[in-house]
Design a protein around this motif. Structure first.
Motif, PDB file in Angstrom:
ATOM      1  N   ASN A   1       5.493  -8.115  30.332  1.00 54.41           N
ATOM      2  CA  ASN A   1       5.623  -6.871  31.098  1.00 54.41           C
ATOM      3  C   ASN A   1       4.397  -5.972  30.918  1.00 54.41           C
ATOM      4  N   LEU A   2       3.861  -5.944  29.700  1.00 61.61           N
ATOM      5  CA  LEU A   2       2.683  -5.116  29.441  1.00 61.61           C
ATOM      6  C   LEU A   2       1.462  -5.663  30.172  1.00 61.61           C
ATOM      7  N   VAL A   3       1.297  -6.987  30.151  1.00 64.23           N
ATOM      8  CA  VAL A   3       0.182  -7.608  30.877  1.00 64.23           C
ATOM      9  C   VAL A   3       0.303  -7.335  32.370  1.00 64.23           C
ATOM     10  N   SER A   4       1.516  -7.426  32.895  1.00 66.19           N
ATOM     11  CA  SER A   4       1.735  -7.192  34.324  1.00 66.19           C
ATOM     12  C   SER A   4       1.405  -5.755  34.713  1.00 66.19           C
ATOM     13  N   ASP A   5       1.836  -4.784  33.889  1.00 66.72           N
ATOM     14  CA  ASP A   5       1.573  -3.378  34.206  1.00 66.72           C
ATOM     15  C   ASP A   5       0.085  -3.056  34.180  1.00 66.72           C
ATOM     16  N   ILE A   6      -0.621  -3.543  33.163  1.00 65.71           N
ATOM     17  CA  ILE A   6      -2.053  -3.239  33.066  1.00 65.71           C
ATOM     18  C   ILE A   6      -2.816  -3.946  34.181  1.00 65.71           C
ATOM     19  N   THR A   7      -2.386  -5.138  34.528  1.00 62.72           N
ATOM     20  CA  THR A   7      -3.030  -5.853  35.641  1.00 62.72           C
ATOM     21  C   THR A   7      -2.834  -5.109  36.951  1.00 62.72           C
ATOM     22  N   GLU A   8      -1.672  -4.483  37.126  1.00 62.42           N
ATOM     23  CA  GLU A   8      -1.381  -3.728  38.355  1.00 62.42           C
ATOM     24  C   GLU A   8      -2.086  -2.370  38.402  1.00 62.42           C
ATOM     25  N   GLY A   9      -2.825  -2.027  37.342  1.00 62.47           N
ATOM     26  CA  GLY A   9      -3.577  -0.770  37.355  1.00 62.47           C
ATOM     27  C   GLY A   9      -2.960   0.353  36.551  1.00 62.47           C
ATOM     28  N   LYS A  10      -1.865   0.094  35.879  1.00 63.16           N
ATOM     29  CA  LYS A  10      -1.248   1.126  35.032  1.00 63.16           C
ATOM     30  C   LYS A  10      -1.962   1.117  33.672  1.00 63.16           C
ATOM     31  N   ALA A  11      -3.106   1.802  33.644  1.00 63.89           N
ATOM     32  CA  ALA A  11      -4.028   1.697  32.511  1.00 63.89           C
ATOM     33  C   ALA A  11      -3.518   2.358  31.248  1.00 63.89           C
ATOM     34  N   THR A  12      -2.481   3.182  31.327  1.00 63.32           N
ATOM     35  CA  THR A  12      -1.981   3.883  30.130  1.00 63.32           C
ATOM     36  C   THR A  12      -0.697   3.263  29.581  1.00 63.32           C
ATOM     37  N   SER A  13      -0.333   2.063  30.066  1.00 61.50           N
ATOM     38  CA  SER A  13       0.900   1.423  29.614  1.00 61.50           C
ATOM     39  C   SER A  13       0.728   0.862  28.202  1.00 61.50           C
ATOM     40  N   GLY A  14       1.838   0.859  27.455  1.00 64.19           N
ATOM     41  CA  GLY A  14       1.834   0.326  26.094  1.00 64.19           C
ATOM     42  C   GLY A  14       3.255   0.115  25.621  1.00 64.19           C
ATOM     43  N   LEU A  15       3.410  -0.362  24.408  1.00 61.14           N
ATOM     44  CA  LEU A  15       4.729  -0.644  23.848  1.00 61.14           C
ATOM     45  C   LEU A  15       5.339   0.627  23.274  1.00 61.14           C
ATOM     46  N   ASP A  16       6.533   0.969  23.765  1.00 66.30           N
ATOM     47  CA  ASP A  16       7.298   2.094  23.234  1.00 66.30           C
ATOM     48  C   ASP A  16       8.354   1.527  22.291  1.00 66.30           C
ATOM     49  N   MET A  17       8.064   1.562  20.985  1.00 62.18           N
ATOM     50  CA  MET A  17       8.949   0.930  20.016  1.00 62.18           C
ATOM     51  C   MET A  17      10.234   1.722  19.760  1.00 62.18           C
ATOM     52  N   SER A  18      10.289   2.968  20.206  1.00 65.32           N
ATOM     53  CA  SER A  18      11.529   3.726  20.050  1.00 65.32           C
ATOM     54  C   SER A  18      12.597   3.257  21.031  1.00 65.32           C
ATOM     55  N   LYS A  19      12.175   2.675  22.161  1.00 66.74           N
ATOM     56  CA  LYS A  19      13.099   2.195  23.179  1.00 66.74           C
ATOM     57  C   LYS A  19      13.047   0.680  23.371  1.00 66.74           C
ATOM     58  N   GLY A  20      12.029   0.051  22.845  1.00 62.42           N
ATOM     59  CA  GLY A  20      11.878  -1.380  23.050  1.00 62.42           C
ATOM     60  C   GLY A  20      11.516  -1.717  24.482  1.00 62.42           C
ATOM     61  N   ALA A  21      10.666  -0.892  25.084  1.00 61.51           N
ATOM     62  CA  ALA A  21      10.279  -1.097  26.475  1.00 61.51           C
ATOM     63  C   ALA A  21       8.825  -0.673  26.648  1.00 61.51           C
ATOM     64  N   ILE A  22       8.336  -0.823  27.874  1.00 60.04           N
ATOM     65  CA  ILE A  22       6.976  -0.400  28.195  1.00 60.04           C
ATOM     66  C   ILE A  22       7.001   1.088  28.534  1.00 60.04           C
ATOM     67  N   GLY A  23       6.087   1.843  27.941  1.00 56.69           N
ATOM     68  CA  GLY A  23       6.035   3.282  28.175  1.00 56.69           C
ATOM     69  C   GLY A  23       4.627   3.753  28.480  1.00 56.69           C
ATOM     70  N   ASP A  24       4.522   5.023  28.846  1.00 52.01           N
ATOM     71  CA  ASP A  24       3.232   5.640  29.148  1.00 52.01           C
ATOM     72  C   ASP A  24       2.669   6.220  27.852  1.00 52.01           C
ATOM     73  N   MET A  25       1.617   5.604  27.332  1.00 45.59           N
ATOM     74  CA  MET A  25       1.034   6.039  26.067  1.00 45.59           C
ATOM     75  C   MET A  25       0.453   7.439  26.164  1.00 45.59           C
ATOM     76  N   LYS A  26      -0.048   7.814  27.304  1.00 42.27           N
ATOM     77  CA  LYS A  26      -0.606   9.158  27.482  1.00 42.27           C
ATOM     78  C   LYS A  26       0.484  10.205  27.394  1.00 42.27           C
ATOM     79  N   ALA A  27       1.617   9.933  28.056  1.00 40.74           N
ATOM     80  CA  ALA A  27       2.729  10.888  28.023  1.00 40.74           C
ATOM     81  C   ALA A  27       3.370  10.941  26.650  1.00 40.74           C
ATOM     82  N   LEU A  28       3.442   9.807  25.974  1.00 40.31           N
ATOM     83  CA  LEU A  28       4.059   9.747  24.649  1.00 40.31           C
ATOM     84  C   LEU A  28       3.132  10.241  23.547  1.00 40.31           C
ATOM     85  N   GLY A  29       1.835  10.357  23.853  1.00 40.07           N
ATOM     86  CA  GLY A  29       0.877  10.813  22.843  1.00 40.07           C
ATOM     87  C   GLY A  29       0.560   9.772  21.784  1.00 40.07           C
TER      88      GLY A  29
END
Length: 292
Positions: free
Chosen positions: A218-246
């Motif tokens: 999922n992370l590879v797919s998001d970054i490939t699609e242009g979502k450059a701030t995507s990353g692993l959100d370990m509090s939810k176990g999902a892909i999150g916005d690293m910029k918004a999460l800080g």
């Protein structure tokens, strides 16, 4: 007569001489206390022992005394209080007194500490680590030291990147794209390097107890699609916005870790043979058997 007064040993031929020496010492102490009081302090902090008589004179004027302050502690106090360390007290007009809102004695476990709060300078602080054993304290101190070093490097460089495996996947995709343009067998090394970079977010997900395969894809797919701030959100176990999460990392620390890993891999690749020492053969125990 041999006598000791205020840490000094004196010899006198009569008690009257001893009394004169005591009076002279008291006057000398009183003069020094008056020069200290000319600065109009509320608290007097000294690196050495303060005898009872000068402490009494300071207490009568409402000045609290703190003695036996270590060298490093005094330097830090001067930094946080905005104060000047004085060796003489002859120029109260040019000296600089430190300020804070509250000074109190607190108990941490079985130890007493003097706590300064609301300091004017705020250029230093004290972090108290407590643990059940020396091993835990050593690990906590090492982790804290590493965190402080990261902050120091961040302040020096001022550059950050997104965390949560974002940088590793971004680099892996760039390396794999470059590998497709390499015609020689060096392309295999490119691909292996990209796979090694992908291992970092996999480890992060596994440590969090989540499905690393799904999160990685999922992370590879998001970054490939242009979502450059995507990353692993370990509090939810999902892909999150690293910029918004800080969630960020220091660029210089990431570069250092990457270079160190590459150097270690190069050293291992240069090893062409490993010499293994054969285990010592056990001797036949029967020859040590006692025969009657």
């Amino acid at each position: 007569i041999n006598a000791e007064y205020m840490g000094s040993k004196v010899k006198a031929d009569s008690m009257d001489k001893v009394a004169e020496i005591e009076t002279a010492e008291k006057e000398k102490m009183k003069d020094k206390v008056n020069r200290i009081l000319a600065h109009k302090p509320d608290i007097f902090i000294n690196r050495q022992l303060i005898y009872n008589y000068p402490e009494q004179l300071l207490a009568e004027k409402g000045v609290m005394v703190i003695e036996h302050a270590d060298f490093d502690g005094t330097e830090r106090l001067a930094a946080v209080l905005g104060a000047e360390i004085l060796s003489t007290f002859d120029a109260p007009q040019t000296s600089r007194l430190g300020t804070c809102k509250l000074v109190e004695e607190i108990m941490i476990g079985e130890d007493k500490f003097v706590k300064f709060s609301g300091c004017a300078g705020n250029k230093a602080c004290t972090i108290v680590l407590r643990g059940s054993g020396s091993h835990i304290l050593d690990e906590a101190e090492r982790s804290l030291h590493d965190a402080i070093c990261v902050l120091t490097q961040l302040l020096a460089s001022g550059k950050i990147i997104y965390g949560g495996g974002n940088s590793e996947i971004s680099m892996a995709l760039a390396v794999e794209a470059a590998a497709k343009k390499v015609k020689t067998k060096e392309g295999i090394a490119f691909e292996a390097f990209g796979q090694a970079l992908r291992a970092i977010p996999v480890i992060i997900a596994d440590n969090g107890g989540f499905d690393s395969s799904t999160l990685l894809q999922n992370l590879v797919s998001d970054i490939t699609e242009g979502k450059a701030t995507s990353g692993l959100d370990m509090s939810k176990g999902a892909i999150g916005d690293m910029k918004a999460l800080g969630i960020t990392e220091c660029l210089k620390v990431k570069e250092s870790a990457l270079l160190s890993a590459c150097e270690a891999a190069e050293v291992i690749l240069r090893v062409d043979h490993i010499l293994v020492c054969a285990p010592r053969k056990r001797e036949d125990p029967s020859k040590y058997t006692h025969q009657n």
